[in-house]
Design a protein around this motif. Structure first.
Motif, short mmCIF file in Angstrom:
data_model
loop_
_atom_site.label_atom_id
_atom_site.label_comp_id
_atom_site.label_asym_id
_atom_site.label_seq_id
_atom_site.Cartn_x
_atom_site.Cartn_y
_atom_site.Cartn_z
N LYS A 9 0.84 -1.21 0.00
CA LYS A 9 0.00 0.00 0.00
C LYS A 9 0.88 1.25 0.00
O LYS A 9 2.06 1.21 0.39
CB LYS A 9 -0.91 0.02 1.23
N ILE A 28 0.41 5.29 1.29
CA ILE A 28 -0.46 6.34 1.84
C ILE A 28 -0.18 7.61 1.04
O ILE A 28 0.95 8.09 0.98
CB ILE A 28 -0.22 6.55 3.34
N GLY A 58 3.85 6.69 4.64
CA GLY A 58 3.93 5.69 5.71
C GLY A 58 4.45 6.32 6.99
O GLY A 58 4.29 7.52 7.22
N GLY A 59 5.12 5.51 7.79
CA GLY A 59 5.50 5.95 9.13
C GLY A 59 6.64 6.95 9.18
O GLY A 59 6.78 7.70 10.14
N PRO A 110 -2.18 1.11 15.92
CA PRO A 110 -2.44 1.30 14.48
C PRO A 110 -3.82 1.88 14.22
O PRO A 110 -4.78 1.55 14.92
CB PRO A 110 -2.37 -0.13 13.93
N SER A 111 -3.90 2.73 13.21
CA SER A 111 -5.20 3.32 12.86
C SER A 111 -6.12 2.28 12.24
O SER A 111 -7.33 2.41 12.29
CB SER A 111 -4.99 4.45 11.86
N VAL A 148 -3.91 10.26 10.80
CA VAL A 148 -4.99 9.27 10.79
C VAL A 148 -5.09 8.53 12.14
O VAL A 148 -6.16 8.08 12.53
CB VAL A 148 -4.80 8.27 9.61
N VAL A 149 -3.97 8.44 12.84
CA VAL A 149 -3.98 7.82 14.17
C VAL A 149 -4.87 8.63 15.12
O VAL A 149 -5.46 8.11 16.05
CB VAL A 149 -2.52 7.72 14.72
N THR A 186 8.06 2.86 12.06
CA THR A 186 6.70 3.34 12.32
C THR A 186 6.38 3.38 13.81
O THR A 186 5.88 4.40 14.31
CB THR A 186 5.68 2.46 11.58
N ASP A 223 -3.69 0.42 7.28
CA ASP A 223 -2.86 -0.56 6.57
C ASP A 223 -3.58 -1.90 6.45
O ASP A 223 -3.55 -2.56 5.41
CB ASP A 223 -1.52 -0.77 7.30
N GLU A 264 -0.95 10.16 6.69
CA GLU A 264 -0.31 9.29 7.67
C GLU A 264 -0.07 10.07 8.96
O GLU A 264 0.07 11.29 8.95
CB GLU A 264 1.01 8.66 7.17
N HIS A 265 0.01 9.38 10.04
CA HIS A 265 0.17 9.92 11.40
C HIS A 265 -1.08 10.67 11.87
O HIS A 265 -1.60 10.35 12.93
CB HIS A 265 1.42 10.80 11.54
N VAL A 281 5.56 6.85 15.59
CA VAL A 281 4.21 7.09 16.15
C VAL A 281 4.35 7.44 17.64
O VAL A 281 3.72 8.38 18.14
CB VAL A 281 3.29 5.86 15.95
#
Ligand code: MEV
Length: 306
Positions: A11, A13, A269-270, A141-142, A20-21, A185, A145, A17-18, A189
């Motif tokens: 995938k 993003i 991503g992360g 994780p949100s 979305v958490v 990641t 993924d 990202e981030h 995070v």
């Protein structure tokens, strides 16, 4: 021979990202150029063959703690605790590069185990089991993924609230550059969470601005407004850098892509290593960007037509 097979893919993003958490929206694209297949076959002992380990699952290194947990959870759910089999994982998804490798492996393995025991698997159960693995791999994780690595369409996603598949109308290319450094990641995070606790107003403001950009880019994709979309990606990269989740290699690749004619570029991503993406208006520019990334020490590059 009795066997079970499961598949999932990588995938990317695109934006969010981030953030979305913290329940801001994000957009992610399936990236099926890279994928994973898990095959389960009979065995007297529980064994695994993958890039990290070839032997007893119980003796696997820490990187496979999420796999151990998801296999145990599947067996528990199926009422098969104590059963053994051999797990073979074949993956072309680069590990720890922000391309969803851990979620894809979990999804493929869950599907393979259920197929092996000839048991139906709902999308919700598959997601819950993959999330269990992701929680060990990434902390909090949100769920993006776990969803997008089995989706065949791009997703607009808000944690615990909305997962909407949509089709991209824009005509453009994404060029993907791998910094060659393992992304981190879980640590990125966690570091953002600490920063947010230390300075809530500044970090919350950036998180919110990323959410606004996600919605803008969703519009841009629908109207083929590539210039605004590229600008949005550059802004997102600035915000992510301000949040402290970019690093020198990603910054270097983003600059190189923009110098080579990309409309915008950002990490994906992360962060703290892993990959970046750049938006290109046409194939010719995409090729130039790809070359520029290779010249700037990207360890691998890919192209994806939107
Ligand atoms: C990791 O691919 C994306 C992050 O937003 C974490 C997550 O969504 O769980 C950094």
């Amino acid at each position: 021979m009795k066997h079970g097979i499961g598949h999932a893919h990588g995938k990317l993003i695109l934006i969010g990202e981030h953030a979305v958490v913290y329940r801001q929206p994000a957009i992610a694209l399936p990236f099926s150029t890279v994928s994973v297949t898990t095959t389960i076959t009979p065995s007297d002992q529980m064994t695994v063959d993958c890039i990290y380990h070839n032997g007893l699952l119980s003796e696997a290194p820490g990187e496979l703690a999420n796999l151990q947990a998801v296999v145990a959870a599947c067996l528990d759910f199926l009422g098969r605790t104590g059963d053994c089999f051999h797990i073979k994982i074949d993956s072309s998804i680069p590990q720890e590069r922000g391309m969803g490798s851990s979620a894809a492996v979990a999804n493929a393995t869950v599907q393979a185990i259920f197929a092996y025991f000839d048991t139906d698997l709902s999308g919700t159960l598959r997601f819950d089991l993959a999330q269990l693995s992701e929680t060990i791999a990434h902390g909090s994780p949100s769920g993006l993924d776990a969803k997008v690595t089995v989706s065949d369409r791009p997703l607009y996603f808000i944690k615990n609230t909305e997962t909407t598949a949509f089709d991209v109308k824009a005509q453009a290319y994404l060029v993907i550059g791998d910094s060659g450094e393992s992304g981190q990641t879980k640590l990125a995070v966690a570091s953002l969470r600490e920063k947010k606790e230390a300075n809530p107003s500044r970090i919350n403001h950036l998180i919110q601005k990323l959410g606004v950009l996600t919605n803008q880019i969703r519009q841009n994709l629908a109207t083929n407004n590539l210039h605004e979309m590229g600008h949005g990606m550059n802004l997102a990269q600035d915000y992510l850098a301000e949040m402290g989740v970019s690093n020198a290699s990603l910054d270097r690749l983003v600059k190189a892509a923009n110098r080579a004619g990309a409309l915008g570029a950002k990490l994906t991503g992360g962060g703290w290593g892993g990959c970046m993406i750049a938006l290109s208006q046409n194939l010719e520019t995409a090729r130039q960007v790809r070359e520029a990334l290779a010249d700037s020490q990207a360890s691998q590059t890919w192209m994806l037509a939107l």
